[in-house]
Design a protein around this motif. Structure first.
Motif, PDB file in Angstrom:
ATOM      1  N   MET A 108       0.845  -1.190   0.000  1.00  0.00           N
ATOM      2  CA  MET A 108       0.000   0.000   0.000  1.00  0.00           C
ATOM      3  C   MET A 108       0.884   1.245   0.000  1.00  0.00           C
ATOM      4  O   MET A 108       1.440   1.613   1.041  1.00  0.00           O
ATOM      5  CB  MET A 108      -0.905  -0.019   1.236  1.00  0.00           C
ATOM      6  CG  MET A 108      -1.978   1.023   1.254  1.00  0.00           C
ATOM      7  SD  MET A 108      -2.967   0.897   2.781  1.00  0.00           S
ATOM      8  CE  MET A 108      -4.319   1.965   2.336  1.00  0.00           C
ATOM      9  N   ALA A 114       1.249   4.287   2.969  1.00  0.00           N
ATOM     10  CA  ALA A 114       0.433   3.786   4.076  1.00  0.00           C
ATOM     11  C   ALA A 114       0.846   4.399   5.407  1.00  0.00           C
ATOM     12  O   ALA A 114       2.011   4.735   5.633  1.00  0.00           O
ATOM     13  CB  ALA A 114       0.538   2.270   4.164  1.00  0.00           C
ATOM     14  N   THR A 173      -3.976   2.885   8.184  1.00  0.00           N
ATOM     15  CA  THR A 173      -4.490   2.437   6.886  1.00  0.00           C
ATOM     16  C   THR A 173      -3.950   1.056   6.520  1.00  0.00           C
ATOM     17  O   THR A 173      -4.648   0.260   5.883  1.00  0.00           O
ATOM     18  CB  THR A 173      -4.146   3.443   5.781  1.00  0.00           C
ATOM     19  OG1 THR A 173      -2.717   3.611   5.703  1.00  0.00           O
ATOM     20  CG2 THR A 173      -4.803   4.779   6.045  1.00  0.00           C
ATOM     21  N   GLU A 222      -6.097  -2.340   5.658  1.00  0.00           N
ATOM     22  CA  GLU A 222      -5.824  -3.081   4.420  1.00  0.00           C
ATOM     23  C   GLU A 222      -5.637  -4.571   4.703  1.00  0.00           C
ATOM     24  O   GLU A 222      -6.122  -5.428   3.957  1.00  0.00           O
ATOM     25  CB  GLU A 222      -4.561  -2.514   3.758  1.00  0.00           C
ATOM     26  CG  GLU A 222      -4.066  -3.285   2.555  1.00  0.00           C
ATOM     27  CD  GLU A 222      -4.939  -3.114   1.324  1.00  0.00           C
ATOM     28  OE1 GLU A 222      -4.723  -3.862   0.341  1.00  0.00           O
ATOM     29  OE2 GLU A 222      -5.832  -2.249   1.328  1.00  0.00           O
ATOM     30  N   SER A 273      -7.279  -7.737   2.451  1.00  0.00           N
ATOM     31  CA  SER A 273      -6.463  -8.077   1.286  1.00  0.00           C
ATOM     32  C   SER A 273      -5.688  -9.373   1.496  1.00  0.00           C
ATOM     33  O   SER A 273      -5.587  -9.894   2.609  1.00  0.00           O
ATOM     34  CB  SER A 273      -5.480  -6.944   0.977  1.00  0.00           C
ATOM     35  OG  SER A 273      -4.416  -6.938   1.918  1.00  0.00           O
TER      36      SER A 273
END
Length: 411
Positions: free
Chosen positions: A258, A261, A265, A269, A273
């Motif tokens: 990411m 990031a 966050t 994720e 994911s």
């Protein structure tokens, strides 16, 4: 001086762009499907929106945008992107592996030869001072003929979990066998040092540990919902969220998951994911350990070990000549040089390595510097033709045949 464009702005692409910018070279266009990565590229390279491409078809439709195209995308895209780029008139800096099969490698080579284009393969360890100085030592002749080379790639347990269990190179159908994807560097080094044709290969290895039956008792499907998230060595929370907290910013692996990031966050994720799935419960199929034995035409033998099971990610080598030996590892960055019955000395390369940017012990920086020198008309002994770079791939493909059949493969 040549100008550059770049397709694929992941960790490798970003590294090359940063080094070129630091050198004062011009990156004129970047193509990547990820909007955040394009924004990062624009900020680093000073690019207008018109120089950013989200789609490779649009990128190639724009024609030749620079002298050199750096291809730093996933393995499976190399063949089509390399052929399109060569046809447009680009020279290439091509991230390893060259392609996913010997046939694809030959197609790129034949196209480059027919069109008179240069292709520089990113076997960056050739350019790392640790190995380039070792090669210069060998070339003095003081060590006699090489008898045996033992080279170990310690992948590192975190790197293995990130790239080859959770990552985009976790399955052969998505990338290449791990020996090609990770270790064509090492096979290239061995071939470079021996300076002869490899004639026979045998190999053994498997995926043994990162499988469902080895999941810790009580492990959940996802690390963020698992009671073991703070204790398991392969916890995604530890590998990603905790890294951001410790560093105050994402490391290279976090950027892959990411871009830009934060700890918050990233944690979110990982809840949904692939990157947050238990390392023992994924669809990975590449090996976690492998050995390769090689015989060369001049009688030299060599052995490569690739293992996931090390604390740090580094390489170590022991080269046995008939009149002396050289050994060392890239954690210490010191070459230990011993002439039998004669002089013994160490070569400390830490100052030289720490003086430049990038990864691979300075190899990224020196690769790009060497390419620039080629365009200045200077000779560099580390720079190879595509045909020479391909021997490492042929050895790797042969080793995979041996691993699957149990037979020694003749080349």
């Amino acid at each position: 001086m040549p100008t550059f464009s770049l397709i694929g702005y992941g960790n490798r692409g970003m590294t090359y762009a940063a080094i070129l910018t630091e050198m004062g070279e011009r990156v004129l266009a970047v193509c990547d499907e990820n909007e955040e990565k394009r924004a990062n590229a624009a900020a680093l390279c000073g690019l207008e929106a018109s120089a950013l491409y989200a789609d490779e078809d649009a990128f190639f439709a724009a024609g030749k945008l620079s002298d050199i195209l750096i291809i730093a995308t996933w393995d499976r895209f190399h063949i089509r992107q390399a052929i399109r780029a060569l046809t447009l008139g680009y020279d290439l800096i091509l991230e390893k592996p060259i392609a996913r099969s010997a046939e694809e490698c030959r197609e790129i080579e034949e196209t480059a030869e027919r069109l008179g284009r240069r292709v520089f393969v990113c076997h960056v360890l050739r350019y790392a001072p640790f190995f380039s100085v070792l090669k210069k030592e060998l070339d003095t002749g003081k060590y006699g003929r090489i008898s045996t080379i033992n080279l170990t790639e310690n992948v590192g347990y975190e790197h293995q979990a990130h790239s080859y269990v959770r990552g985009n190179t976790r399955r052969e159908d998505l990338a290449t066998p791990m020996l090609i994807s990770k270790c064509c560097h090492d096979l290239d080094l061995i071939s470079w040092f021996v300076n002869d044709k490899c004639t026979a290969v045998s190999s053994f290895g498997s995926l043994r540990y990162f499988t469902p039956e080895n999941a810790p008792e009580g492990a959940a499907e996802r690390c963020m919902f698992c009671d073991l998230q703070d204790s398991c060595a392969y916890s995604a929370k530890k590998h990603y969220v905790q890294k951001i907290i410790e560093r105050g910013k994402p490391n290279w692996a976090c950027h892959v998951v990411m871009p830009n990031a934060t700890a918050e966050t990233m944690a979110k994720e990982l809840e949904t994911s692939r990157w947050g799935i238990c390392a023992f419960k994924l669809d990975n199929d590449v090996v976690d350990h492998q050995v390769v034995n090689m015989l060369f035409a001049n009688g030299t033998t060599a052995h490569l070990t690739m293992t996931a099971f090390s604390d740090k990610c580094y390489r170590e080598i022991h080269l046995h000549g008939e009149q002396g030996e050289i050994y060392g590892n890239m954690m210490e960055n010191v070459l230990h040089c011993r002439i039998f019955g004669g002089e013994s000395y160490d070569i400390d390369l830490n100052d030289e390595i720490n003086a430049v940017s990038g990864y691979h012990g300075g190899g990224d920086y020196h690769l790009l510097r060497s390419v620039l020198e080629c365009y200045e008309g200077k000779e560099n002994p580390n720079v190879t033709t595509l045909a020479v770079s391909m021997q490492s791939h042929y050895i790797g493909f042969a080793a995979e045949r041996s691993r699957h059949t149990g037979e020694t493969v003749k080349l």
